[in-house]
Design a protein around this motif. Structure first.
Motif, PDB file in Angstrom:
ATOM      1  N   ARG A 252       0.843  -1.217   0.000  1.00 19.16           N
ATOM      2  CA  ARG A 252       0.000   0.000   0.000  1.00 19.16           C
ATOM      3  C   ARG A 252       0.877   1.266   0.000  1.00 19.16           C
ATOM      4  O   ARG A 252       0.802   2.082   0.928  1.00 19.16           O
ATOM      5  CB  ARG A 252      -0.904  -0.005   1.222  1.00 19.16           C
ATOM      6  CG  ARG A 252      -1.871  -1.175   1.236  1.00 19.16           C
ATOM      7  CD  ARG A 252      -2.513  -1.324   2.596  1.00 19.16           C
ATOM      8  NE  ARG A 252      -3.427  -2.436   2.624  1.00 19.16           N
ATOM      9  CZ  ARG A 252      -3.770  -3.084   3.733  1.00 19.16           C
ATOM     10  NH1 ARG A 252      -3.291  -2.708   4.906  1.00 19.16           N
ATOM     11  NH2 ARG A 252      -4.596  -4.096   3.678  1.00 19.16           N
TER      12      ARG A 252
ATOM     13  N   TYR B 166      -1.367   0.160   9.446  1.00 12.12           N
ATOM     14  CA  TYR B 166      -2.318  -0.455   8.504  1.00 12.12           C
ATOM     15  C   TYR B 166      -1.744  -0.423   7.074  1.00 12.12           C
ATOM     16  O   TYR B 166      -1.804  -1.414   6.344  1.00 12.12           O
ATOM     17  CB  TYR B 166      -3.647   0.299   8.568  1.00 12.12           C
ATOM     18  CG  TYR B 166      -4.647  -0.147   7.543  1.00 12.12           C
ATOM     19  CD1 TYR B 166      -5.353  -1.342   7.691  1.00 12.12           C
ATOM     20  CD2 TYR B 166      -4.883   0.622   6.399  1.00 12.12           C
ATOM     21  CE1 TYR B 166      -6.262  -1.766   6.736  1.00 12.12           C
ATOM     22  CE2 TYR B 166      -5.800   0.213   5.435  1.00 12.12           C
ATOM     23  CZ  TYR B 166      -6.478  -0.980   5.612  1.00 12.12           C
ATOM     24  OH  TYR B 166      -7.375  -1.407   4.659  1.00 12.12           O
ATOM     25  N   ALA B 167      -1.178   0.721   6.701  1.00  8.23           N
ATOM     26  CA  ALA B 167      -0.616   0.838   5.346  1.00  8.23           C
ATOM     27  C   ALA B 167       0.548  -0.131   5.146  1.00  8.23           C
ATOM     28  O   ALA B 167       0.769  -0.634   4.033  1.00  8.23           O
ATOM     29  CB  ALA B 167      -0.145   2.268   5.102  1.00  8.23           C
TER      30      ALA B 167
ATOM     31  N   LEU C 130      -1.159   4.599  -0.291  1.00  3.82           N
ATOM     32  CA  LEU C 130      -1.843   4.893   0.972  1.00  3.82           C
ATOM     33  C   LEU C 130      -0.844   5.407   2.008  1.00  3.82           C
ATOM     34  O   LEU C 130      -1.132   6.361   2.745  1.00  3.82           O
ATOM     35  CB  LEU C 130      -2.538   3.632   1.495  1.00  3.82           C
ATOM     36  CG  LEU C 130      -3.318   3.805   2.797  1.00  3.82           C
ATOM     37  CD1 LEU C 130      -4.494   4.760   2.609  1.00  3.82           C
ATOM     38  CD2 LEU C 130      -3.817   2.457   3.321  1.00  3.82           C
ATOM     39  N   LEU C 131       0.332   4.786   2.030  1.00  8.42           N
ATOM     40  CA  LEU C 131       1.350   5.229   2.993  1.00  8.42           C
ATOM     41  C   LEU C 131       1.733   6.689   2.727  1.00  8.42           C
ATOM     42  O   LEU C 131       1.834   7.493   3.662  1.00  8.42           O
ATOM     43  CB  LEU C 131       2.594   4.340   2.917  1.00  8.42           C
ATOM     44  CG  LEU C 131       3.716   4.752   3.874  1.00  8.42           C
ATOM     45  CD1 LEU C 131       3.300   4.571   5.328  1.00  8.42           C
ATOM     46  CD2 LEU C 131       4.999   3.973   3.607  1.00  8.42           C
TER      47      LEU C 131
ATOM     48  N   THR D 135      -2.584   4.369  11.430  1.00  9.72           N
ATOM     49  CA  THR D 135      -2.876   4.274   9.990  1.00  9.72           C
ATOM     50  C   THR D 135      -1.626   3.838   9.207  1.00  9.72           C
ATOM     51  O   THR D 135      -1.732   3.129   8.204  1.00  9.72           O
ATOM     52  CB  THR D 135      -3.401   5.618   9.436  1.00  9.72           C
ATOM     53  OG1 THR D 135      -2.536   6.663   9.892  1.00  9.72           O
ATOM     54  CG2 THR D 135      -4.806   5.893   9.902  1.00  9.72           C
ATOM     55  N   THR D 136      -0.439   4.240   9.695  1.00  7.89           N
ATOM     56  CA  THR D 136       0.797   3.802   9.023  1.00  7.89           C
ATOM     57  C   THR D 136       0.969   2.288   9.185  1.00  7.89           C
ATOM     58  O   THR D 136       1.355   1.590   8.227  1.00  7.89           O
ATOM     59  CB  THR D 136       2.019   4.552   9.606  1.00  7.89           C
ATOM     60  OG1 THR D 136       1.832   5.950   9.397  1.00  7.89           O
ATOM     61  CG2 THR D 136       3.308   4.120   8.934  1.00  7.89           C
TER      62      THR D 136
END
Lengths: 219, 239
Positions: A126, A183-184, A129-130, A180-181
């Protein structure tokens, strides 16, 4: 937005010439990651969750270095007064400084992430996204950081004062950025709430900082 | 010539904590007038100049520039002011030419390349135009600072000790530039310790003492010696 582009261009030109903020924050961020890499032996799962934290610790502290520099370069030779007497509106000065900080922090982050991937042996897909999360986290961190940098530069203990003011206020954006990072990078977690928090934090603090900057920069 | 005074202050008072830097200063300066403000260190000269230049925006009393309230001075008013302070307001890590181009952009100077070249030539900075400001001597920095103040062709010049650190040749260039500026209708307020130079240039002299306006006179109705005697009496009274 009178003066925004001119001030931004000037700040980037000075940084390109001196490379002071960029080189210091890059070396600092890499050193933080090297220390974590050598002191902790992580499984791949742990690396995904903890690695994101290490990454944002490195970004936050290296970002403070470049934020400190942001108004320090206006202090020499009284250049802050040069901005005040100019036709540039305070809001434009804030946005120019803020954008310069975002660009410098993001440049450091984009240079550091590949090294992080190598150090912690992480594979992830991702990438887009990242980059989006790095941008959102950096916008939130720099929005408040730029404002506090303008306050701290007029004090004797400015290098110490900036992190003391900034870190408590940026805790929400740092936590949201770490989650969120992770997750990415591929961690199996739910991040919808953290993603929304990042966006709301950015909108609220960019707007608030823009509005109060006029009172911060004057006298 | 406009009937509206370029500068008008009414009972300006400025305090820093318990220290009163200015007390009830009321002055009117007409368009095209050259006013020199003299006084001892701490008399309030620089504070007064900083209020007029919009650097200090919190004070008591009223002030107007070009007929507009100074507190609400927007970009249109600030664009008409040129300021020289103790510090050069130039970025040490940019060259003289880069600094002037930056300020020309900031002030929206339309023909900026020609204008930058012109002020560099007028202040005799051609050789140093590509030098970093950091590498310049005090005198050269002062000349570059003057070039910055003249750059956008202001209507009002606010000068704080503009002759400090400049050699005789540069002082001559500055004197000529100020004379030319005044000739085309520009208004000048200069703060200085150098009574002789101020007297030679100004239409009116003002003495500030401990933040108050102690004395003012037109240079046409008295002599330097008489003014100097008065100045020393006022300072003597303070001692």
């Amino acid at each position: 937005m009178s003066g925004l582009a001119t001030i931004l261009r000037k700040d980037l030109k000075i940084e390109l010439r001196t490379k002071e903020a960029l080189s210091a924050s890059f070396v600092f961020a890499v050193l933080v990651l090297v220390i974590f890499n050598f002191t902790l032996i992580l499984t791949s799962d742990e690396a995904l969750r903890l690695g994101a934290g290490f990454l944002w610790i490195a970004f936050a502290f290296s970002g403070i270095l470049s934020l400190n520099r942001s108004f320090a370069l206006e202090r020499e030779e009284g250049c802050t007064q040069g901005l005040l007497i100019s036709p540039a509106e305070p809001g434009s000065i804030y946005l120019a400084k803020f954008l310069a900080n975002v660009i410098l922090m993001l440049t450091t982050e984009l240079l550091v992430v590949p090294l992080f991937v190598v150090f912690f042996n992480i594979e992830f897909e991702r990438v887009g996204l990242l980059i989006l999360i790095l941008a959102l986290g950096t916008i939130g961190f720099s929005s408040v950081g730029t404002l506090f940098s303008a306050i701290a530069v007029h004090t004797r203990m400015r290098e110490v004062l900036l992190p003391l003011l900034l870190l408590p206020v940026t805790v929400p954006v740092l936590i949201a950025s770490v989650e969120t990072t992770a997750y990415a990078l591929g961690a199996d977690i739910t991040v919808a709430f953290w993603f929304r928090l990042l966006i709301v934090y950015d909108i609220v603090f960019v707007t608030a900082s823009y509005l109060v900057f006029e009172y911060v920069i004057q006298e | 010539m406009s009937d509206t005074p370029t500068v008008r202050t009414e009972k300006i008072t400025k305090q820093f904590g318990r220290f009163t830097a200015l007390l009830n200063i009321s002055i009117e300066i007409a368009q095209g007038e050259f006013v020199s403000i003299v006084g001892q260190n701490g008399a309030g000269k620089t504070t007064f100049l900083k209020i007029l230049s919009t650097i200090i925006r919190t004070y008591e009393g009223d002030a107007q520039l070009f007929g507009s309230a100074l507190r609400r001075a927007g970009a249109d008013v600030r664009r008409r002011i040129g300021v020289v302070l103790h510090e050069s307001l130039l970025y040490p890590d940019l060259t003289v030419a880069d600094n002037l181009t930056y300020y020309a952009r900031l002030y929206g100077v339309s023909n900026r390349h020609e204008r930058v070249a012109e002020v560099i030539r007028r202040l005799d900075l051609d050789v140093k135009a590509r030098s970093l400001v950091r590498s310049l001597s005090r005198g050269l920095r002062q000349r570059a600072s003057l070039a910055r103040a003249f750059l956008h062709e202001p209507d009002l010049l606010l000068l704080d000790e503009p002759f400090t650190g400049v050699d005789e040749r540069a002082a001559g260039l500055l004197t000529d530039s100020l004379a030319e500026f005044k000739k085309r209708g520009g208004t000048i307020v200069m703060v200085t310790h150098n009574i002789d130079r101020a007297w030679h240039l100004a239409d009116r002299m003002i003495i500030l003492q401990r933040g108050t306006l102690a004395f003012e006179t037109a240079t046409s109705i008295t002599t330097t010696d008489a003014f100097r005697t008065r100045y020393e009496e006022i300072l003597g009274g303070e001692a």
